[in-house]
Design a protein around this motif. Structure first.
Motif, PDB file in Angstrom:
ATOM      1  N   LEU A   1      -2.262  -6.885  -1.685  1.00 36.59           N
ATOM      2  CA  LEU A   1      -1.983  -5.439  -2.178  1.00 36.59           C
ATOM      3  C   LEU A   1      -0.668  -4.989  -2.210  1.00 36.59           C
ATOM      4  O   LEU A   1      -0.630  -4.589  -3.371  1.00 36.59           O
ATOM      5  CB  LEU A   1      -3.291  -4.028  -1.583  1.00 36.59           C
ATOM      6  CG  LEU A   1      -3.133  -2.821  -2.011  1.00 36.59           C
ATOM      7  CD1 LEU A   1      -3.583  -2.117  -3.343  1.00 36.59           C
ATOM      8  CD2 LEU A   1      -3.752  -1.884  -0.964  1.00 36.59           C
ATOM      9  N   LEU A   2      -0.073  -5.415  -1.342  1.00 35.84           N
ATOM     10  CA  LEU A   2       1.070  -4.815  -1.410  1.00 35.84           C
ATOM     11  C   LEU A   2       2.116  -5.789  -2.618  1.00 35.84           C
ATOM     12  O   LEU A   2       2.860  -4.992  -3.069  1.00 35.84           O
ATOM     13  CB  LEU A   2       1.964  -5.287  -0.086  1.00 35.84           C
ATOM     14  CG  LEU A   2       1.165  -4.309   0.578  1.00 35.84           C
ATOM     15  CD1 LEU A   2       2.006  -4.971   2.191  1.00 35.84           C
ATOM     16  CD2 LEU A   2       2.114  -2.794   0.877  1.00 35.84           C
TER      17      LEU A   2
ATOM     18  N   GLU B   1      -5.658   1.963  -0.650  1.00 36.15           N
ATOM     19  CA  GLU B   1      -4.046   2.295  -1.883  1.00 36.15           C
ATOM     20  C   GLU B   1      -3.359   3.681  -1.556  1.00 36.15           C
ATOM     21  O   GLU B   1      -2.542   3.542  -1.329  1.00 36.15           O
ATOM     22  CB  GLU B   1      -4.283   1.815  -2.924  1.00 36.15           C
ATOM     23  CG  GLU B   1      -1.994   2.369  -3.802  1.00 36.15           C
ATOM     24  CD  GLU B   1      -2.861   2.422  -5.847  1.00 36.15           C
ATOM     25  OE1 GLU B   1      -1.963   2.725  -6.213  1.00 36.15           O
ATOM     26  OE2 GLU B   1      -3.924   1.411  -5.879  1.00 36.15           O
ATOM     27  N   GLU B   2      -4.041   4.570  -1.236  1.00 34.66           N
ATOM     28  CA  GLU B   2      -3.557   6.312  -1.130  1.00 34.66           C
ATOM     29  C   GLU B   2      -2.754   6.038   0.053  1.00 34.66           C
ATOM     30  O   GLU B   2      -1.516   6.549   0.790  1.00 34.66           O
ATOM     31  CB  GLU B   2      -4.806   7.056  -1.246  1.00 34.66           C
ATOM     32  CG  GLU B   2      -4.402   8.376  -0.646  1.00 34.66           C
ATOM     33  CD  GLU B   2      -5.282   9.280  -1.424  1.00 34.66           C
ATOM     34  OE1 GLU B   2      -4.784  10.639  -1.617  1.00 34.66           O
ATOM     35  OE2 GLU B   2      -6.118   8.706  -1.944  1.00 34.66           O
TER      36      GLU B   2
ATOM     37  N   LEU C   1       1.381  -3.378  -5.989  1.00 33.38           N
ATOM     38  CA  LEU C   1       2.097  -2.870  -6.005  1.00 33.38           C
ATOM     39  C   LEU C   1       3.317  -2.533  -6.381  1.00 33.38           C
ATOM     40  O   LEU C   1       4.270  -1.610  -6.733  1.00 33.38           O
ATOM     41  CB  LEU C   1       1.571  -1.425  -4.279  1.00 33.38           C
ATOM     42  CG  LEU C   1       0.370  -1.134  -3.845  1.00 33.38           C
ATOM     43  CD1 LEU C   1       0.481  -0.283  -2.782  1.00 33.38           C
ATOM     44  CD2 LEU C   1       0.008  -0.204  -5.047  1.00 33.38           C
TER      45      LEU C   1
ATOM     46  N   LYS D   1       5.455   0.216  -7.566  1.00 37.74           N
ATOM     47  CA  LYS D   1       5.715   1.715  -6.394  1.00 37.74           C
ATOM     48  C   LYS D   1       6.083   1.431  -4.835  1.00 37.74           C
ATOM     49  O   LYS D   1       6.290   2.230  -4.698  1.00 37.74           O
ATOM     50  CB  LYS D   1       3.674   2.049  -6.145  1.00 37.74           C
ATOM     51  CG  LYS D   1       3.288   2.497  -7.106  1.00 37.74           C
ATOM     52  CD  LYS D   1       1.789   2.582  -7.040  1.00 37.74           C
ATOM     53  CE  LYS D   1       0.689   2.433  -8.335  1.00 37.74           C
ATOM     54  NZ  LYS D   1      -0.880   2.967  -8.081  1.00 37.74           N
TER      55      LYS D   1
ATOM     56  N   THR E   1      -2.215   3.562   1.926  1.00 39.87           N
ATOM     57  CA  THR E   1      -0.939   2.931   2.315  1.00 39.87           C
ATOM     58  C   THR E   1       0.021   3.184   2.123  1.00 39.87           C
ATOM     59  O   THR E   1       1.312   3.094   3.021  1.00 39.87           O
ATOM     60  CB  THR E   1      -0.629   1.506   1.958  1.00 39.87           C
ATOM     61  OG1 THR E   1      -1.964   0.825   2.397  1.00 39.87           O
ATOM     62  CG2 THR E   1      -0.105   0.950   2.619  1.00 39.87           C
ATOM     63  N   LEU E   2      -0.075   3.509   1.422  1.00 41.74           N
ATOM     64  CA  LEU E   2       1.601   4.603   0.236  1.00 41.74           C
ATOM     65  C   LEU E   2       2.029   5.893   0.985  1.00 41.74           C
ATOM     66  O   LEU E   2       2.370   5.798   1.353  1.00 41.74           O
ATOM     67  CB  LEU E   2       1.142   4.991  -0.869  1.00 41.74           C
ATOM     68  CG  LEU E   2       0.828   3.469  -2.208  1.00 41.74           C
ATOM     69  CD1 LEU E   2       0.857   4.032  -3.400  1.00 41.74           C
ATOM     70  CD2 LEU E   2       2.484   3.141  -2.175  1.00 41.74           C
TER      71      LEU E   2
ATOM     72  N   TRP F   1       9.011  -3.513   3.650  1.00 43.00           N
ATOM     73  CA  TRP F   1       8.746  -2.608   2.509  1.00 43.00           C
ATOM     74  C   TRP F   1       8.978  -1.363   2.502  1.00 43.00           C
ATOM     75  O   TRP F   1       8.945  -0.650   3.486  1.00 43.00           O
ATOM     76  CB  TRP F   1       6.708  -1.931   2.136  1.00 43.00           C
ATOM     77  CG  TRP F   1       6.359  -3.866   1.697  1.00 43.00           C
ATOM     78  CD1 TRP F   1       5.663  -4.561   2.237  1.00 43.00           C
ATOM     79  CD2 TRP F   1       6.181  -4.971   1.057  1.00 43.00           C
ATOM     80  NE1 TRP F   1       5.546  -5.614   2.015  1.00 43.00           N
ATOM     81  CE2 TRP F   1       5.944  -5.782   0.599  1.00 43.00           C
ATOM     82  CE3 TRP F   1       7.265  -4.153  -0.464  1.00 43.00           C
ATOM     83  CZ2 TRP F   1       5.532  -6.946   0.055  1.00 43.00           C
ATOM     84  CZ3 TRP F   1       6.586  -5.478  -1.393  1.00 43.00           C
ATOM     85  CH2 TRP F   1       5.830  -7.262  -1.515  1.00 43.00           C
TER      86      TRP F   1
ATOM     87  N   ARG G   1      -3.978  -6.001 -10.788  1.00 43.31           N
ATOM     88  CA  ARG G   1      -4.527  -5.828 -10.334  1.00 43.31           C
ATOM     89  C   ARG G   1      -6.145  -5.794 -11.236  1.00 43.31           C
ATOM     90  O   ARG G   1      -6.365  -6.055 -10.114  1.00 43.31           O
ATOM     91  CB  ARG G   1      -4.034  -3.883 -11.159  1.00 43.31           C
ATOM     92  CG  ARG G   1      -5.503  -2.994 -10.186  1.00 43.31           C
ATOM     93  CD  ARG G   1      -4.862  -1.624 -10.241  1.00 43.31           C
ATOM     94  NE  ARG G   1      -3.831  -0.860  -9.530  1.00 43.31           N
ATOM     95  CZ  ARG G   1      -3.863  -0.982  -8.233  1.00 43.31           C
ATOM     96  NH1 ARG G   1      -4.821  -0.856  -8.120  1.00 43.31           N
ATOM     97  NH2 ARG G   1      -3.248  -0.860  -7.981  1.00 43.31           N
TER      98      ARG G   1
ATOM     99  N   GLU H   1       4.055  -3.299  -9.527  1.00 44.52           N
ATOM    100  CA  GLU H   1       3.451  -1.759 -10.540  1.00 44.52           C
ATOM    101  C   GLU H   1       4.497  -0.793 -10.448  1.00 44.52           C
ATOM    102  O   GLU H   1       4.569   0.580 -10.786  1.00 44.52           O
ATOM    103  CB  GLU H   1       2.406  -1.089  -9.734  1.00 44.52           C
ATOM    104  CG  GLU H   1       1.236  -1.554 -10.322  1.00 44.52           C
ATOM    105  CD  GLU H   1      -0.554  -1.202  -9.836  1.00 44.52           C
ATOM    106  OE1 GLU H   1      -1.058  -1.573 -10.008  1.00 44.52           O
ATOM    107  OE2 GLU H   1      -0.315  -0.468  -8.839  1.00 44.52           O
TER     108      GLU H   1
END
Length: 395
Positions: A182-183, A135-136, A186, A191, A138-139, A208, A113, A189
């Motif tokens: 970013l993926l 990020e928020e 994540l 996630k 995307t999730l 994903w 990150r 991490e």
């Protein structure tokens, strides 16, 4: 006993342990992919085909390899493909995700990150607050879809398509999309995880999926648990083996060894370690055995010091320049050659180390080649990392 009073475990006994605990001897084969992964702790997942091939080599009923492995990965969720040790993608039993994340993932994730934010800042891209919003979003999109490709997620969150220059002015300069970096962050991490592939079980293109929920564990306790499981499967191992496999600092390895109460033994290579109470002799495999293991198989890649099962002179032929092993042929606990699949589907193999190889060995290897071909069927396998012998045999 060794000169220091520790029990000595020689090469022959190490090979017997490998045969039984790595599910390679005929009588030790497993009944399910979950049993295989649980016995080995982790299956290399960088090359998707490796997962199925590694499972198939160890199943009592190899005909069910593809069906049962895909069930475990994508239907039941009892296995999960995620980043783990050494920033490498593995397949783990799902109950191990919390252990892997706490023992190895957090440190790598913080570094990834930080690196992403630094690269974006150097390129004049938006900063941490903007990335947090993306990020928020995307999730949330992934949770709604269940599984999705990066392109599908970018339709829900268009900012994932934005590009920035990475390492401007360097020889390795490139242009990255936000989604690519970013993926990946994540993933380390904990996630998101790798989901169902877009094509067949050999495809490197994947969707994903949200990561399975898991508790946050104490890192020290998680490292002790991961090391205990690995030593159960792969012990005895040296400190160098443990440091290499985990990717930890030597201080972390030693702390985990102490926490597990690991027992020191004598090896030809020096001091090794087994889990407490595991220094005694093991039962010998009931019969000779052969195996055809895939590129990046966890047995072939399991130790840093490999001379006890792999003659050093075979490495230039069986490994690529980055240290990735290709498909290998095994006889009674040692690598004796390699194999490949030709364009017409034929599985071919070659013996490179003929010491002690007789007609019985050749018959057993031929039988394993036929067994492999029978369940692979019309699928064509090309390892992601090509090695000299594999290229030659497949031509």
């Amino acid at each position: 006993m060794g000169d220091d009073g520790r029990r000595h475990i020689g090469t022959a006994e190490r090979r017997d342990r490998l045969a039984l605990r790595q599910r390679l001897a005929g009588a030790a084969r497993a009944g399910s992919p979950e049993e295989v992964a649980g016995s080995l702790v982790a299956l290399h997942g960088t090359d998707p085909a490796t997962v199925h091939l590694a499972v198939g080599a160890r199943l009592a009923d190899a005909a069910k390899t593809v069906e049962e492995t895909e069930r475990a990965l994508y239907d039941d969720g009892s296995l999960v493909r995620m980043h783990g040790m050494r920033h490498t993608v593995f397949v783990f039993p799902t109950e191990l995700t919390a252990v892997v994340h706490a023992s190895t993932g957090r440190t790598v994730a913080a570094r990834e990150r930080s690196g992403l934010l630094r690269s974006m800042a150097q390129a004049g891209a938006p900063g941490a607050a903007w990335l947090a919003e993306v990020e928020e979003s995307t999730l949330a999109a992934l949770a709604r879809r269940g599984q999705a490709t990066a392109a599908e997620l970018a339709r829900d969150e268009p900012r994932l398509k934005e590009r920035f220059v990475y390492a401007a002015g360097k020889s390795y300069e490139g242009v990255h999309t936000v989604s690519t970096r970013l993926l990946k962050v994540l993933g380390v991490e904990g996630k998101v995880v790798r989901g169902r592939p877009l094509g067949s079980w050999t495809s490197s293109q994947f969707r994903w999926a949200p990561a399975p929920r898991h508790p946050e564990l104490d890192p020290g306790e998680a490292q002790a648990e991961l090391l205990r499981r690995w030593l159960t499967a792969c012990g005895p191992a040296t400190e160098d083996d443990l440091k290499w496999w985990t990717g930890w600092r030597v201080t972390e390895v030693r702390r985990a060894l102490a926490a597990t109460g690991a027992e020191a033994v004598s090896l030809d290579e020096g001091t090794g370690y087994v889990v407490a109470g595991d220094a005694g002799p093991v039962a010998w495999p009931s019969e000779p055995w052969a195996a055809l293991l895939p590129a990046l198989d966890p047995t072939a890649m399991g130790w840093q010091q490999r001379d006890w099962y792999l003659a050093p002179e075979l490495r230039p032929t069986l490994f690529d320049r980055s240290g990735n092993v290709g498909p290998t042929v095994w006889w009674n606990g040692r690598v004796v050659g390699g194999w490949a699949q030709r364009a017409d589907g034929e599985v071919v193999w070659r013996i490179l180390d003929g010491d002690g190889i007789g007609r019985d060995a050749e018959t057993a290897i031929e039988s394993e080649a036929a067994r492999l071909a029978s369940w692979v069927g019309t699928t064509r396998i090309t390892p992601r990392f090509r090695t000299p012998l594999e290229r030659e045999l497949s031509a």
